[in-house]
Scaffold this motif. Sequence first.
Motif: not given
Length: 355
Positions: A249-266
């Motif tokens: 579904v388009p845009f189903s991974v929201n902006r905050i979720a994407q940023a938080a996931a990247i930060a969590s990997l770091a």
Amino acid sequence: MTDAHPRFRAVLDGFPAYKPGRTPTSANGKTHKLSSNECPYGPLPSVVEVIAEAARSVNRYPDNGAAALTEAIADRFGVPASHVAVGCGSVGVAQQLFEAVGEPGAEVMYAWRSFEAYPTLADLAAASSVRVSLADETHDLAAMAAAITPRTRMILVCNPNNPTGTVVRASELTEFLDRVPSDCLVVLDEAYHEYIRDASVPDGMELYRDRPNVAVLRTFSKAYGLAGLRVGFMVAHPVVAAAVRSTMVPFSVNRIAQAAAIASLAAEPELMERVELTVKERTRVREALISAGWTVPATEANFVWLRLGARTMEFAAACEAEGIAVRPFAGEGARVSIGDPEANDAFLRLASAWE
């Protein structure tokens, strides 16, 4: 004016809604939610800062392709970015998979009991469910292999299994994969992979590399502590990843979720210290239950499984009366998440006294 109403698919008649883990209530005000396998600890300060900054831009759509997150996942696991697909939690990616393979006549196979969303997703995708009973609370891979037919499109292996916490090990899983036809997709649902301490349990990220019909599901909801933001991913060969992206579904991974996931990997090393706390508590809880006379299968997830049979709902009610929410499956058993030490102690006091 007539009594006619819009028509919907017949499968929705009496369709069971997904039941999320309950938030408990208590007369004394003390409550412990051990029903949803959540991380008991809040996000790291570094991740909270990223979330706050990302919130400033929620007037804009997120990157539909989640390019930065995809690259971060690819770098972390040493895979090509073309092998990565993201979705709204691992269950969202699972739905995308069901939509990609499901149609009338197609069969989807999974152990039972396993993740409770599988039957619903199969029904919605117009696929027929083939459920293979657990043996000693774990996947019976030999029986699953024997149940494969030309109509079998996809097989899900939840490892560790939800709700029992049991695992299948490398030798048996490899033997099983060798028996699966190359045109049948095998999905290794590894939502709880970070909690595994048994060295004999395989890492799907390694198994999939030379097997084009194997896909691996992971999530940021459990060990990474982002359940409320709903972001998961799949790693598979490009043809599988492309099919899954096509059903997103388009845009189903929201902006905050994407940023938080990247930060969590770091911040993964710091987050894994918290995972280790949960693993230690898991051992303590299981050993205490066994000492109190319970039979508890060995678990490699962040929960324990109690086979209660007909007394399941009675036990869940007793927990609820003490402000403790567990996840009951009527007539079968209860799954109890590992919380912080205070919550675990409250549960152990009740379980030790319950008859």
